[in-house]
Design a protein around this motif. Structure first.
Motif, mmCIF file in Angstrom:
data_model
loop_
_atom_site.group_PDB
_atom_site.id
_atom_site.type_symbol
_atom_site.label_atom_id
_atom_site.label_comp_id
_atom_site.label_asym_id
_atom_site.label_seq_id
_atom_site.Cartn_x
_atom_site.Cartn_y
_atom_site.Cartn_z
ATOM 1 N N LYS A 51 0.606 -0.591 -0.389
ATOM 2 C CA LYS A 51 0.344 -0.488 0.152
ATOM 3 C C LYS A 51 1.005 1.195 0.346
ATOM 4 O O LYS A 51 0.185 2.487 0.202
ATOM 5 C CB LYS A 51 -0.499 0.157 0.846
ATOM 6 C CG LYS A 51 -2.047 -0.858 1.183
ATOM 7 C CD LYS A 51 -3.068 -0.575 2.224
ATOM 8 C CE LYS A 51 -3.497 0.951 2.449
ATOM 9 N NZ LYS A 51 -5.004 0.972 2.202
ATOM 10 N N SER A 150 -8.058 -0.654 3.921
ATOM 11 C CA SER A 150 -8.340 -0.603 2.831
ATOM 12 C C SER A 150 -8.092 -0.884 1.531
ATOM 13 O O SER A 150 -6.780 -1.007 1.750
ATOM 14 C CB SER A 150 -9.107 0.485 2.795
ATOM 15 O OG SER A 150 -8.861 1.679 2.669
ATOM 16 N N ASN A 152 -6.653 -0.229 -0.923
ATOM 17 C CA ASN A 152 -5.782 1.234 -2.007
ATOM 18 C C ASN A 152 -4.781 1.600 -1.913
ATOM 19 O O ASN A 152 -4.404 1.173 -0.461
ATOM 20 C CB ASN A 152 -6.827 1.949 -1.707
ATOM 21 C CG ASN A 152 -7.428 2.296 -0.424
ATOM 22 O OD1 ASN A 152 -8.177 1.921 0.077
ATOM 23 N ND2 ASN A 152 -6.421 3.640 -0.247
ATOM 24 N N SER A 158 -10.996 4.688 -1.788
ATOM 25 C CA SER A 158 -10.981 2.957 -1.249
ATOM 26 C C SER A 158 -11.887 1.806 -2.252
ATOM 27 O O SER A 158 -13.500 2.508 -2.834
ATOM 28 C CB SER A 158 -11.686 3.040 -0.029
ATOM 29 O OG SER A 158 -10.877 3.751 1.020
ATOM 30 N N HIS A 242 -7.253 12.722 2.256
ATOM 31 C CA HIS A 242 -7.783 11.271 2.415
ATOM 32 C C HIS A 242 -8.107 10.901 1.177
ATOM 33 O O HIS A 242 -9.076 12.022 0.944
ATOM 34 C CB HIS A 242 -7.335 10.571 3.241
ATOM 35 C CG HIS A 242 -6.888 9.120 4.172
ATOM 36 N ND1 HIS A 242 -6.822 8.069 4.912
ATOM 37 C CD2 HIS A 242 -7.836 7.852 3.124
ATOM 38 C CE1 HIS A 242 -6.889 7.631 4.939
ATOM 39 N NE2 HIS A 242 -6.815 6.883 4.121
HETATM 40 MG MG MG Z 1 -8.459 3.559 4.332
#
Ligand code: MG
Ligand code: TXA
Length: 361
Positions: A51, A150, A152, A158, A242
């Motif tokens: 990630k 998540s 992503n 996400s 985010h």
């Molecule tokens: Mg997340």
């Protein structure tokens, strides 16, 4: 091909993959997660690498349904039985009875079995029992506690489908279990339970704050941001930026249908008259009018994605991340997102995502 349908055979293969320290992307009812054995720090380190996630951002542990009770969680040293007060235990029982399995994550004293990497060294741990049948089948089959953020890349939108996971993480992971489109569509609500039984909201999400407060019989407290007093800080990892599309997105202070033609013209001018524009609106009833009004201003190409019909927030949450992805892929030079209501709590959770996804005006 590394997207696998959730047959019994594939679930067994995924469980084996996890046991040998590898990653599997899994469907949950909220968003897809990138899972590893939570008690194996080498496996967990692979999540951070795939990630590109900073190590200060702790992970949520997903609990197998048959172990989602206090005695088992304490015996497995996921929770610390010594530091858990009676009132905190009572809150845990009430909230898990009302919301598990489901989109509620609880933060409690961390047990000794959990590697530092999972909690970023904190003495608390975040746990939840997901409701998605494929997640449940995998947790049961593997009998593992699964750390799963998540699925992503860090800071990005996400994923709410297997195809989204593929577009985020292709080449970095080799196993995605396909469980269809996520029904909740935004992440779990995160609540910290204090030793004195106080409930703190660390992240709004799929479980309603009003319902949590009602079930527990106490208010859900909201940490005050950016203060130096003794208020509990925000959850680590709750960064102001985010869920972000690559295209700059601006959160508007209104819904477009409430703006006069003059006000719309001013707004377009304020954003330097972009020739191509992607717009995220709340209600599909306004889609055609919005498009026509923007074209009439002189915008050359306009893409409009609607979240729902008639302010249906459950449906809006389901569509949020897919709509943001679609606009990001449209080729528009900037994106506008309409203001969403601050209540009820699902709308508040959507507004929170839009706020963090958008850049300053
Ligand atoms: Mg997340
Ligand atoms: O719905 C969800 O919760 C999804 C699915 C996959 O279950 N997971 C998810 O994980 O959203 P992630 O990594 O994107 O968010 C984890 C967040 C951290 O950023 C942090 O804010 C909070 O959970 N968190 C985790 N452990 C914590 C702790 N010990 N104390 C406070 N906050 C914590």
């Amino acid at each position: 091909m590394f997207i696998y349908p959730p047959t019994l055979e594939n679930i067994q293969a995924a469980a084996q993959h996890l046991r040998s320290g590898h990653l599997v992307a899994i469907p949950t009812e909220t968003v897809y997660g990138l899972a590893a054995n939570a008690l194996d720090s080498t496996a967990v380190a692979r999540i951070f690498a795939a990630k590109e996630r900073p190590h200060f951002d702790p992970l949520i542990i997903h609990i197998p349904p048959h172990l989602a009770n206090l005695p088992d969680l304490i015996a497995a040293q996921i929770l610390d039985g010594v530091r858990l007060t009676d009132i905190a235990k009572e809150r845990f029982l009430t909230l898990t009875q009302a919301f598990w399995p489901g989109p509620l994550t609880l933060v409690l004293p961390r047990g000794a079995a959990i590697p530092d990497l999972v909690t970023s060294g904190l003495d608390s741990v975040a746990i939840r029992c997901p409701a998605h049948p494929v997640a449940q089948a995998l947790l049961t089959e593997s009998n593992l506690f699964l750390a799963a953020p998540s699925a992503n890349r860090f800071g990005r939108i996400s994923p709410t489908s297997a195809a989204h996971v593929e577009s985020e993480l292709a080449g970095r992971i080799d196993f995605i279990l396909d469980g269809g489109v996520c029904t909740v569509g935004i992440e779990s609500t995160i609540i910290a339970i204090d030793p004195d039984g106080a409930l703190w909201l660390l992240r709004p999400g799929g479980a309603s704050i009003e319902a949590i407060s009602q079930a527990a019989g106490v208010p859900v407290l909201r940490p005050i941001q950016n203060t130096t007093n003794t208020q509990k800080p925000q959850a680590p990892g709750m960064l102001s930026s985010h869920y972000a599309p690559r295209t700059p997105m601006h959160l508007l202070q209104n819904r477009l249908c409430n703006l006069s033609d003059d006000a719309l013209q001013h707004l377009w001018t304020f954003y330097h008259r972009p020739k191509t524009l992607g717009v995220l609106i709340v209600n599909a009833e306004e889609q055609n009018t919005t498009q026509a009004r923007l074209l009439a201003l002189g915008v050359e190409r306009v893409w409009v994605e609607a979240l729902t019909h008639h302010d249906d927030w459950t449906q809006a949450a389901q569509h949020l991340f897919a709509a943001m992805r679609a606009l990001d892929a449209s080729g528009a030079e900037i994106l506008w997102a309409e203001d969403v209501d601050k209540t009820p709590s699902l709308a508040y959770a959507i507004q929170d995502r839009l706020q963090r996804a958008s850049v300053a005006p």
